[in-house]
Design a protein around this motif. Structure first.
Motif, PDB file in Angstrom:
ATOM      1  N   LEU A 197      40.916  35.401  39.923  1.00 35.68           N
ATOM      2  CA  LEU A 197      40.447  36.789  39.924  1.00 35.68           C
ATOM      3  C   LEU A 197      40.382  37.361  41.337  1.00 35.68           C
ATOM      4  O   LEU A 197      40.583  38.567  41.539  1.00 35.68           O
ATOM      5  CB  LEU A 197      39.066  36.874  39.266  1.00 35.68           C
ATOM      6  N   ALA A 198      40.113  36.504  42.316  1.00 30.59           N
ATOM      7  CA  ALA A 198      40.003  36.984  43.700  1.00 30.59           C
ATOM      8  C   ALA A 198      41.359  37.254  44.337  1.00 30.59           C
ATOM      9  O   ALA A 198      41.435  37.959  45.358  1.00 30.59           O
ATOM     10  CB  ALA A 198      39.246  35.948  44.544  1.00 30.59           C
ATOM     11  N   HIS A 199      42.427  36.738  43.757  1.00 36.54           N
ATOM     12  CA  HIS A 199      43.752  36.901  44.357  1.00 36.54           C
ATOM     13  C   HIS A 199      44.247  38.336  44.171  1.00 36.54           C
ATOM     14  O   HIS A 199      44.126  38.913  43.083  1.00 36.54           O
ATOM     15  CB  HIS A 199      44.751  35.918  43.729  1.00 36.54           C
ATOM     16  N   PHE A 201      32.568  41.217  40.052  1.00 32.90           N
ATOM     17  CA  PHE A 201      32.344  40.743  41.416  1.00 32.90           C
ATOM     18  C   PHE A 201      33.639  40.753  42.222  1.00 32.90           C
ATOM     19  O   PHE A 201      33.641  41.022  43.427  1.00 32.90           O
ATOM     20  CB  PHE A 201      31.756  39.334  41.388  1.00 32.90           C
ATOM     21  N   HIS A 202      34.764  40.470  41.543  1.00 33.88           N
ATOM     22  CA  HIS A 202      36.053  40.424  42.230  1.00 33.88           C
ATOM     23  C   HIS A 202      36.893  41.690  42.006  1.00 33.88           C
ATOM     24  O   HIS A 202      38.037  41.753  42.468  1.00 33.88           O
ATOM     25  CB  HIS A 202      36.835  39.183  41.806  1.00 33.88           C
ATOM     26  N   ARG A 255      37.596  32.036  39.335  1.00 37.54           N
ATOM     27  CA  ARG A 255      37.219  32.969  40.399  1.00 37.54           C
ATOM     28  C   ARG A 255      38.335  33.083  41.438  1.00 37.54           C
ATOM     29  O   ARG A 255      38.570  34.172  41.990  1.00 37.54           O
ATOM     30  CB  ARG A 255      35.908  32.535  41.045  1.00 37.54           C
ATOM     31  N   GLU A 279      32.010  37.691  36.919  1.00 41.87           N
ATOM     32  CA  GLU A 279      33.072  37.320  37.850  1.00 41.87           C
ATOM     33  C   GLU A 279      34.124  38.413  37.960  1.00 41.87           C
ATOM     34  O   GLU A 279      34.654  38.681  39.046  1.00 41.87           O
ATOM     35  CB  GLU A 279      33.701  35.999  37.410  1.00 41.87           C
ATOM     36  N   LYS A 286      32.337  46.437  42.286  1.00 41.86           N
ATOM     37  CA  LYS A 286      32.490  45.282  43.172  1.00 41.86           C
ATOM     38  C   LYS A 286      31.491  45.356  44.323  1.00 41.86           C
ATOM     39  O   LYS A 286      30.826  44.369  44.664  1.00 41.86           O
ATOM     40  CB  LYS A 286      33.925  45.225  43.704  1.00 41.86           C
ATOM     41  N   CYS A 301      36.278  49.954  39.673  1.00 43.26           N
ATOM     42  CA  CYS A 301      36.265  48.527  40.022  1.00 43.26           C
ATOM     43  C   CYS A 301      35.744  48.328  41.441  1.00 43.26           C
ATOM     44  O   CYS A 301      34.949  47.409  41.705  1.00 43.26           O
ATOM     45  CB  CYS A 301      37.656  47.924  39.883  1.00 43.26           C
ATOM     46  N   ARG A 355      28.233  42.746  44.719  1.00 41.84           N
ATOM     47  CA  ARG A 355      28.088  41.860  45.882  1.00 41.84           C
ATOM     48  C   ARG A 355      26.735  42.043  46.562  1.00 41.84           C
ATOM     49  O   ARG A 355      26.169  41.090  47.099  1.00 41.84           O
ATOM     50  CB  ARG A 355      29.243  42.084  46.850  1.00 41.84           C
TER      51      ARG A 355
END
Length: 505
Positions: A341-343, A363-364, A338, A360, A426, A422, A430
């Motif tokens: 992927l969040a970066h 979500f990211h 995560r 995931e 996203k 995306c 969330r």
């Protein structure tokens, strides 16, 4: 719900499918623990560590021996032969996998029965993974309320006229909306095609249950008789009408996740366009498939579509990595997925499209190039494609150039469609992720209903969320008798009208 003087005891049961199958259940249990519930966990021997991150668990029950690592590896290796259940495809690997994952039923059934017979240890509610059929047996035998967790809408259940074929096992299309006549027909013919394997599977299951003295069949109707919580949401999964006791509550995400550590941290900071690659813990990529992915990634780097690759990969393929690897490729045994992927430097995710990875990714907000291997991964790959955030590749029919072209398409995104979709998913994901609290609410609701309608061990009313048609004969639920009366009445009216016309004229 008004709590009793003693804590309600919730038992979480997960036996097969790995830690990703257990984590969503434990996330819901964590919420219920904050509401005063006592949480216990039940699994197979050797899997107790799945509960390590959840200190609120008061007790762990061992339901039977775990699967030997060598046997597990061999079974997952055979699953690599899994093919979509198309006409003329061999579906044996599909049912071999199903039988392997259900093979722990005798020991799980026996252990849960002992637990249920102990008045002091019996749980007030059981929350279980969909692979644990023995929990449905406990529901039938001991009237304990249960909730089953599914990663997708239950396979083979909840049919809809606009969902072709077998729900959860669709081929090529998820709904009839944009499907061709042939695609719709093929999905319907698959029901006949897989029938020999279905009969063999049911015979195997029946014999397994009979050896334990259980002659009662598991429910097999189109709707469940218990609460079903589904780890999905209707921007990825195909929207359809649901009965009151089926609730999409995904994506179920942990509130916190591990941060980037070395060597991933330094690598991802030095590279501005990262491709992240991960295929889960159980997938054993065949050498040919592994090499196609490697060669495709090298093309991506050479064409400067990306400047770095992080691949979370186990020891099976380390022999391929000793020589000739690009210095801009980082291979690690474990990556905090995560966090990667969040970066913002992560531009694409090459994945098997397992449910956790699918959730995931959306979500990211990272687009996915999917190489689905088995189970619901094939449908997840189609879901990501239909949602506009993924490109699926057939594991049996792609080469290095296909992978490079797919990665190039999602990274360059000349039309901007991937980026917009995306961002859309996203935002929805969330918001939808809050629904895990609704899942906890539903468990409390079902428990309150259960306690209120059982008086002196006698059930006074049916489950409040169960639709009435489940308890009715099919002719009554579908009003066939009324249609028959209407047809007969129409015929009599037509006949009498003709007789009157003939009489007067």
């Amino acid at each position: 719900m008004e709590m009793s003087s003693t804590k309600n005891r919730l038992l979480v049961v997960a036996t097969a499918g790995g830690k990703p199958n257990a984590e969503p259940l434990l996330e819901i249990a964590k919420i219920l623990n904050t509401r005063g519930y006592s949480i216990e966990f039940a699994t197979l021997e050797g899997q107790e560590k799945w509960a390590d991150k959840y200190p609120f668990i008061s007790k762990v029950h061992i339901l039977g021996p775990g699967v030997a690592p060598a046997v597990q590896r061999a079974s997952y290796a055979r699953m690599m032969d899994w093919k979509a259940p198309r006409l003329f495809n061999d579906c044996q690997p599909l049912f071999d996998a199903k039988m392997f994952l259900e093979s722990s039923w005798p020991s799980v059934y026996s252990s849960l029965s002992v637990l249920m017979q102990d008045r002091d240890a019996r749980p007030d509610f059981i929350l279980a993974d969909y692979l644990v059929d023995a929990v449905i047996d406990m529901h039938a035998e001991y009237r304990v309320p249960i909730a089953m967790h599914w990663p997708q809408m239950p396979t083979g259940m909840l049919p809809a006229s606009y969902v072709p074929g077998i729900p959860g096992l669709q081929v090529d299309v998820l709904s009839s909306e944009n499907a061709t006549l042939w695609q719709r027909l093929q999905n319907e013919l698959v029901k006949i095609h897989i029938l020999p394997w279905v009969i063999k599977y049911y015979w195997w299951r029946r014999k397994m249950r009979a050896r334990a003295g259980v002659t009662r069949s598991l429910p097999s109707g189109p709707k469940p008789s218990h609460l079903v919580l589904v780890n999905t949401f209707f921007a990825v999964d195909t929207p359809k009408d649901l009965p009151s006791n089926v609730a999409p509550i995904g994506p179920i995400m942990q509130d916190e996740y591990p941060h980037l550590t070395e060597p991933c941290l330094s690598f991802i900071e030095k590279h501005k366009k990262i491709i992240y690659v991960a295929f889960g813990t159980h997938i054993l990529l065949q050498d040919k498939l592994f090499r196609q992915i490697m060669d495709g990634l090298l093309v991506v780097l050479q064409n400067r579509v990306a400047d770095g690759v992080i691949w979370s990969i186990g020891g099976t393929h380390r022999k391929h990595l000793a020589n000739g690897c690009d210095r801009n490729m980082l291979f690690v045994n474990f990556a905090p997925q995560r966090a990667v992927l969040a970066h913002p430097h992560t531009r694409a995710f090459i994945s098997h499209a397992g449910r956790a990875s699918t959730n995931e990714a959306v979500f990211h907000g990272v687009p996915v190039v999917s190489v689905a291997i088995y189970f619901d991964q094939l449908q997840n790959a189609m879901r990501l494609h239909d949602a506009g955030v993924g490109i699926p590749l057939d594991k049996h029919d792609f080469n290095a150039d296909d992978l490079a072209n797919a990665v190039t398409q999602v990274v360059k995104d000349s039309s901007g469609d991937f980026r917009h979709n995306c961002l859309r998913l996203k935002a929805i994901a969330r918001i939808a992720s809050r629904r895990k609290h609704s899942g906890a609410d539903l468990i409390e609701e079902v428990l309150a209903d259960h306690e209120g309608r059982h008086v002196d061990s006698v059930c006074k009313r049916p489950m409040h969320l169960q639709t009435a048609d489940v308890r009715m004969p099919v002719w009554k639920a579908k009003n066939w008798d009324l249609y028959a009366i209407a047809i007969v009445a129409s015929g009599l009216f037509a006949l009498s009208t003709r007789v009157l016309v003939n009489w007067f004229y």
